[in-house]
Scaffold this motif. Structure first.
Motif, short mmCIF file in Angstrom:
data_model
loop_
_atom_site.label_atom_id
_atom_site.label_comp_id
_atom_site.label_asym_id
_atom_site.label_seq_id
_atom_site.Cartn_x
_atom_site.Cartn_y
_atom_site.Cartn_z
N VAL A 17 0.85 -1.20 0.00
CA VAL A 17 0.00 0.00 0.00
C VAL A 17 0.88 1.25 0.00
O VAL A 17 0.65 2.19 -0.77
N LEU A 18 1.90 1.26 0.86
CA LEU A 18 2.83 2.39 0.90
C LEU A 18 3.49 2.59 -0.47
O LEU A 18 3.60 3.71 -0.96
N GLN A 19 3.93 1.48 -1.09
CA GLN A 19 4.55 1.53 -2.40
C GLN A 19 3.61 2.18 -3.43
O GLN A 19 4.01 3.06 -4.19
N ALA A 20 2.36 1.75 -3.45
CA ALA A 20 1.38 2.30 -4.39
C ALA A 20 1.14 3.78 -4.14
O ALA A 20 1.04 4.57 -5.09
N GLN A 21 1.04 4.16 -2.87
CA GLN A 21 0.80 5.56 -2.55
C GLN A 21 1.99 6.44 -2.95
O GLN A 21 1.80 7.53 -3.48
N LEU A 22 3.21 5.96 -2.70
CA LEU A 22 4.38 6.74 -3.06
C LEU A 22 4.57 6.84 -4.57
O LEU A 22 5.04 7.87 -5.08
N THR A 23 4.17 5.79 -5.30
CA THR A 23 4.25 5.82 -6.76
C THR A 23 3.41 6.96 -7.31
O THR A 23 3.81 7.64 -8.26
N ARG A 24 2.27 7.22 -6.68
CA ARG A 24 1.37 8.30 -7.12
C ARG A 24 2.02 9.67 -7.04
O ARG A 24 1.63 10.58 -7.76
N ILE A 25 3.04 9.82 -6.17
CA ILE A 25 3.71 11.12 -6.07
C ILE A 25 5.13 11.07 -6.66
O ILE A 25 5.94 11.95 -6.42
N GLY A 26 5.40 10.00 -7.42
CA GLY A 26 6.66 9.93 -8.14
C GLY A 26 7.83 9.31 -7.40
O GLY A 26 8.97 9.42 -7.85
N VAL A 27 7.57 8.65 -6.27
CA VAL A 27 8.64 7.99 -5.53
C VAL A 27 8.63 6.51 -5.88
O VAL A 27 7.61 5.84 -5.74
N ASP A 28 9.78 6.00 -6.34
CA ASP A 28 9.91 4.59 -6.71
C ASP A 28 10.39 3.81 -5.49
O ASP A 28 11.56 3.88 -5.12
N LEU A 29 9.50 3.08 -4.87
CA LEU A 29 9.81 2.28 -3.69
C LEU A 29 9.94 0.82 -4.12
O LEU A 29 8.96 0.21 -4.54
N GLN A 30 11.14 0.27 -4.04
CA GLN A 30 11.38 -1.13 -4.38
C GLN A 30 11.30 -1.97 -3.12
O GLN A 30 12.02 -1.69 -2.15
N LEU A 31 10.44 -2.98 -3.12
CA LEU A 31 10.28 -3.83 -1.94
C LEU A 31 11.30 -4.95 -1.96
O LEU A 31 11.47 -5.64 -2.97
N GLU A 32 11.95 -5.13 -0.83
CA GLU A 32 12.90 -6.24 -0.62
C GLU A 32 12.29 -7.10 0.49
O GLU A 32 12.40 -6.78 1.67
N VAL A 33 11.59 -8.16 0.10
CA VAL A 33 10.87 -9.00 1.05
C VAL A 33 11.80 -10.11 1.54
O VAL A 33 12.40 -10.83 0.74
N ARG A 34 11.91 -10.24 2.87
CA ARG A 34 12.79 -11.23 3.49
C ARG A 34 11.96 -12.15 4.38
O ARG A 34 10.94 -11.73 4.94
N ASP A 35 12.43 -13.40 4.55
CA ASP A 35 11.77 -14.25 5.53
C ASP A 35 12.00 -13.63 6.92
O ASP A 35 12.88 -12.80 7.11
N TRP A 36 11.17 -14.01 7.87
CA TRP A 36 11.17 -13.34 9.17
C TRP A 36 12.52 -13.36 9.87
O TRP A 36 12.98 -12.30 10.33
N PRO A 37 13.23 -14.49 9.96
CA PRO A 37 14.53 -14.46 10.65
C PRO A 37 15.54 -13.51 9.97
O PRO A 37 16.25 -12.78 10.65
N ALA A 38 15.57 -13.51 8.65
CA ALA A 38 16.50 -12.63 7.93
C ALA A 38 16.11 -11.16 8.13
O ALA A 38 16.98 -10.29 8.30
N TYR A 39 14.82 -10.89 8.13
CA TYR A 39 14.34 -9.53 8.34
C TYR A 39 14.71 -9.03 9.74
O TYR A 39 15.23 -7.91 9.90
N ILE A 40 14.46 -9.84 10.75
CA ILE A 40 14.77 -9.44 12.12
C ILE A 40 16.27 -9.21 12.29
O ILE A 40 16.69 -8.25 12.95
N LYS A 41 17.07 -10.05 11.69
CA LYS A 41 18.52 -9.88 11.77
C LYS A 41 18.93 -8.52 11.17
O LYS A 41 19.71 -7.78 11.76
N ARG A 42 18.38 -8.20 10.02
CA ARG A 42 18.69 -6.93 9.37
C ARG A 42 18.15 -5.76 10.19
O ARG A 42 18.81 -4.74 10.33
N GLN A 43 16.94 -5.93 10.74
CA GLN A 43 16.34 -4.85 11.52
C GLN A 43 17.18 -4.55 12.76
O GLN A 43 17.46 -3.40 13.05
N ARG A 44 17.56 -5.59 13.49
CA ARG A 44 18.35 -5.39 14.71
C ARG A 44 19.72 -4.80 14.42
O ARG A 44 20.27 -4.08 15.24
N ALA A 45 20.27 -5.11 13.26
CA ALA A 45 21.56 -4.53 12.85
C ALA A 45 21.36 -3.15 12.23
O ALA A 45 22.33 -2.48 11.90
N MET A 46 20.10 -2.74 12.09
CA MET A 46 19.72 -1.48 11.45
C MET A 46 20.32 -1.39 10.05
O MET A 46 20.81 -0.37 9.62
#
Length: 161
Positions: A17-46
């Motif tokens: 939804v965020l991606q679609a909304q930002l596209t409407r104002i010219g922002v190209d948001l590329q989604l990088e979808v990760r499985d939960w453990p990989a996402y949490i690891k990246r999130q905690r490492a910021m």
């Protein structure tokens, strides 16, 4: 802009939804979808440029702000590792007093600081609705819609038949 998101609950649809909304104002948001453990690891490492979480406001300002915005808060990674000694001091003042006026002033000054610095952008808040039938006893809903919380919710429910 690359937006890292974990595959859990409603995070991917919210990111879409965020991606679609930002596209409407010219922002190209590329989604990088990760499985939960990989996402949490990246999130905690910021290790992300942009991300969305199930970050949500709480009822008490101490719980709503300290854990996310204090440099030593338990969920500080959800604010991108925000660290500001002035913010820490205001949060500690708010936490240390029981005087409602002094607490309100400390949190008012903190919110002004956060508004000026913008470490996070809240893009939306979900709705919560709870209902139950007459035989369900012992359920006390939480003010923000939690189904289980310390001292209440589903762990304290029984059926009266």
């Amino acid at each position: 802009l690359t937006h890292t998101v974990g595959q859990v609950a409603n995070l991917v649809p919210a990111a879409q939804v965020l991606q679609a909304q930002l596209t409407r104002i010219g922002v190209d948001l590329q989604l990088e979808v990760r499985d939960w453990p990989a996402y949490i690891k990246r999130q905690r490492a910021m290790d992300f440029t942009s991300t969305n979480t199930n970050f949500f406001p709480k009822v008490d300002p101490d719980d709503g702000y300290y854990r996310y915005f204090h440099s030593k808060g338990g969920a500080n990674e959800l604010s991108g590792g925000y660290a500001n000694p002035a913010a820490d001091k205001l949060l500690e003042e708010g936490e240390a007093t029981v005087d409602p006026a002094k607490r309100a002033e400390a949190y008012r000054r903190f919110v002004q600081l956060i508004d000026d610095e913008v470490p996070v952008v809240t893009t939306g808040l979900g709705d919560a609705a709870i209902g139950w039938r007459a035989p369900v006893k012992g359920f006390e809903p939480h003010i923000i819609g939690l189904l289980a919380y310390p001292g209440g919710g589903l762990p304290h429910v029984w059926l009266d038949r």
